[in-house]
Design a protein around this motif. Sequence first.
Motif, short mmCIF file in Angstrom:
data_model
loop_
_atom_site.label_atom_id
_atom_site.label_comp_id
_atom_site.label_asym_id
_atom_site.label_seq_id
_atom_site.Cartn_x
_atom_site.Cartn_y
_atom_site.Cartn_z
N THR A 586 0.76 -1.14 0.14
CA THR A 586 -0.02 -0.09 -0.02
C THR A 586 0.96 1.19 -0.04
O THR A 586 2.02 1.18 0.36
N VAL A 587 0.21 2.51 -0.52
CA VAL A 587 1.05 3.51 -0.39
C VAL A 587 0.27 4.53 0.30
O VAL A 587 -1.05 4.75 0.16
N ASP A 588 0.78 5.15 1.40
CA ASP A 588 0.15 6.18 2.47
C ASP A 588 0.02 7.23 1.96
O ASP A 588 0.97 7.80 1.65
N PRO A 589 -0.99 8.17 1.72
CA PRO A 589 -0.96 9.56 1.22
C PRO A 589 -0.26 10.32 2.23
O PRO A 589 0.36 11.31 1.45
N ASP A 590 -0.50 10.18 3.30
CA ASP A 590 0.60 10.91 4.42
C ASP A 590 2.03 11.03 3.79
O ASP A 590 2.61 12.04 3.83
N ASP A 591 2.57 9.65 3.38
CA ASP A 591 3.73 9.73 3.23
C ASP A 591 4.01 10.44 1.86
O ASP A 591 5.08 11.20 1.66
N ILE A 592 3.18 10.59 0.90
CA ILE A 592 3.29 11.25 -0.30
C ILE A 592 3.13 12.70 -0.09
O ILE A 592 4.04 13.52 -0.33
N TYR A 593 2.23 13.10 0.81
CA TYR A 593 2.24 14.55 1.04
C TYR A 593 3.49 14.94 1.54
O TYR A 593 3.97 16.03 1.20
N LYS A 594 4.01 14.17 2.60
CA LYS A 594 5.34 14.76 3.51
C LYS A 594 6.42 14.77 2.17
O LYS A 594 7.28 15.75 2.40
N ASN A 595 6.53 13.86 1.51
CA ASN A 595 7.62 13.71 0.65
C ASN A 595 7.63 14.62 -0.52
O ASN A 595 8.66 15.07 -1.14
N PHE A 596 6.19 14.68 -1.22
CA PHE A 596 6.20 15.42 -2.61
C PHE A 596 5.28 16.58 -2.47
O PHE A 596 5.33 17.11 -3.25
N GLY A 597 4.22 16.41 -1.55
CA GLY A 597 3.07 17.22 -1.40
C GLY A 597 1.81 16.91 -2.21
O GLY A 597 1.96 15.83 -3.18
N ALA A 598 1.01 17.30 -2.03
CA ALA A 598 -0.48 16.91 -2.31
C ALA A 598 -0.37 17.02 -3.85
O ALA A 598 -1.19 16.42 -4.81
N ASP A 599 -0.07 18.21 -4.57
CA ASP A 599 -0.20 18.55 -5.75
C ASP A 599 0.54 17.23 -6.71
O ASP A 599 -0.06 17.12 -7.81
N THR A 600 1.71 17.05 -6.24
CA THR A 600 2.00 15.74 -6.92
C THR A 600 1.48 14.67 -6.97
O THR A 600 1.24 13.97 -7.99
N ALA A 601 0.64 14.39 -5.71
CA ALA A 601 -0.33 13.28 -5.93
C ALA A 601 -1.46 13.41 -6.56
O ALA A 601 -1.73 12.49 -7.40
N ARG A 602 -1.94 14.52 -6.83
CA ARG A 602 -2.97 14.89 -7.47
C ARG A 602 -2.53 14.69 -9.03
O ARG A 602 -3.12 14.10 -9.88
#
Length: 821
Positions: A586-602
Amino acid sequence: MLEKEYYPQQIEKKWFDIWEKQNPYKTPNDSDKPKFYALSMLPYPSGKLHMGHVRNYTITDVIARFKRAQGYNVLHPMGWDSFGLPAENAAIQHNANPQKWTLDNIAYMKKQLKMLGLSIDWDREVTTCLPDYYKWTQWLFLQLYKKGLAYKKTAPVNWCEKCATVLANEQVIDGKCWRCDSEVTKKNLSQWFFKITQYSEELLEDLKLLEGWGDNVKTMQQNWIGKSSGAILKFKVKELDGLEIPVYTTRPDTAFGITYLVVAPEYKDIEKLTTAENKASVEEYRANAKKLSEIERLSTERIKTGVPLGTHIINPFTGRVCPIWVADYALVDYGTGAVMAVPYHDERDFDFAKKFNLPMVQVITGENFAEGKCYTEKGTLINSDKFNGLNFEQAKKAITQYAVDNGFGEFKTQYRLRDWLISRQRYWGAPIPIVYCPNCGEVALDEKDLPVLLPTDVDFSVTGKSPIETSPTFRYTTCPKCGGKAVRDMDTMDTFVCSSWYYMRYTDSKNDKECFNRDIINKWLPVDQYVGGIEHAILHLLYSRFFTKALRDCKLLDFDEPFKNLLTQGMVLKDGSKMSKSKGNTVDPDDIYKNFGADTARLFILSDSPPARDFDWTDAGVEGCYKFILRVYRLYSKFQDKINLNPSFDPKTLSKRDDNFLREAHISIKKITNDIEAEFQFNTVISRYREFTNAIYEYIKDENNINYDVLSFALLTLLKLISPVCVFMAEEIYSELGAKTSIHNTPWPKYDENLAKSSMITLIVQVNGKIKDKIEASQGLSKDELEALAKASAKVIEATKDKTIVKTIVVVDKLVNIVVK
RNA sequence: GCCCUGGUGGUGGAAUCGGUAGACACGUCGGACUUAAAAUCCGAUGAGGCUAAUAACUUCGUGCCAGUUCAAGUCUGGCCCAGGGCACCA
């Protein structure tokens, strides 16, 4: 010119705090703008967001922002489908309070959603497990009850031992519980049902109206409703005067081939139909059938079993005396629970007859017929007296009509859909607002006495019964009719009841006088764009359609379908396989926010696949998107001082180079607008972001040859186009450029069709369909001019020498094809 | 068995109406910058043939087999495979 670095975590936090204070997406119910209702399937608060949520809500959010920029008053709400078994299981396992467990999860997930930058009007939030919501769920139950659409009956129902509750048919997948995957058995219980079958025909018929739904979902619903047309034929029992057995058949044309009859083990008249000498074997067979699980019983591979009852029917068409058997391949809850057997023309009957040496009569013939083999095709009648020679359609009609005329049959349409079983023997759900009074019987509560609150004095450590039963206070109450002692219904409602109307509540979620307001709901509904997972293709989507139609008939609203357009997004995979906790991928959205930011996730979750297809999450892909965001930011920081927020130039006086560059901007607006509007093709939208960005980088390479007004126009256009996806970065850049408003409140850019077109085209020149040359030519040349141009090409002359030109095809502004021999 | 959806490079995928197949990325390789690395920037990248090599030229190529057409990823017919749904529903 110094370039600043972009730090998404800090920037996103900054805007998160600002937006948190402002609730900038508060949506009025009154507005001059046209309405647009963008809806995501509401989440179950299981603890944390997963990537499926991120994908779902990002898609809806981009649509909402796009429509807002186009001038719509956009309703984009969010809520929590917060009743259900996981909260109760947490209570049982960790001795937690289900409400606290649920509300804690909601608080956490809500923050995660806000960090994702969703443009939601949080003032409209609904939480289905709170009394101000479930009061209205109960109220709606009462409206259905009054309308005769909610009723209680004793029936064999699906029972999941592990969840210790009953399940609706839609919640049984391959004979197993949809939630815990354990085997489902049948139990005879008195339960509440919603009469969804009353709407079978309309639910089927109105699928045709849903042009904005995918065929896959519509077909699934169509199959689930399972309409068939045929006939009821009634057979007199030879040994029992006055007793008839009706059967349902889709093949009345085969009636002359009936050689025996089968009834289900639970058939109501089975005891009467059993002779004394067969009693023991029939009883034994029925007892065995009861023990089988649904999976075993419904397996098509299973060898057919059955025993004769000893009685017979007379086939009214042939006068043949046919034995009656009991066999579990006949299902008690479909049709009449009895089947006429025509072994020569039905595979099940054929297998059964073979095994028990029952006679077969051929009554149909046609193509591919083979002696001694079961023939199920629709052919021509033989051995059928005056019906001989008729085809399937003619025979079906004529034979049924004959049965009608002689009083032993009728035309019949049958549906596979069953009524929706909504009682659950669990605690964490909306209590059913019904009491039982020794004098008055089943009594509905008064609307003014709602909500029936869930008791809090319950013991979750009990096994074998619903925790709600342990409440010392909940059970006993007074009868609203006679005022005497009465007991409550101890069941709660299926959570799918709560989620069948939540999208209606959003329109007026604070209303404590009404469930929703008829005028307001008529204004907002139907939902213009619904986005969610395919797993609800039948369950939630069918139930919601039923609710809408039922509430319309209760005169509470005035539309027929709740969701005009439906986008079912694909799954999120990790490196090609399904994300799951057990696999640990699984990939945890919190980790993505922390490492790259929500814009990157989006950006990433929209970038690689069209929304309806499965999406493969890869670490390399995330990094690629992160780099792109930094690359875009660098562009703006480099020219921060030179960007004019109101660029002005005359397109007619631009240099060739500037004109070509300006075209990139107009092409980008056109393509991105079209790709979002047509099919929400965000992957190609993002490709265009990149192409446009590359074009800007190409343009600025020659630093001494930059028209800063044109560059400003291009940069502002890119910023707006990218703003629905990279919401934080776009806002940050816009404010750094000195803008006083939010970029999210600015209108969507418009393109100029002429400026999006090039004055030059590349003419493709083919000889016999093979490309020989590409010629730059001005746009709008005549066919003759293009042909002359093509024939002048050295390569064409080379390829056509010593050959005869048969004909020449010219497609204006595109291609010339010279056909030679 | 029936129904739906899909099948395009090493990978994700792109391609209004039939009209340049492989956009945009990821990956890989090479180069610039750097003491070095990261980051960044530039270039190459469907397979093969021809060629000393490059350019040029050329053949094949969108699951398979046919067909329609000047031209097919796209249209027609017949199959194959994958994913999903339904299924002793009479």
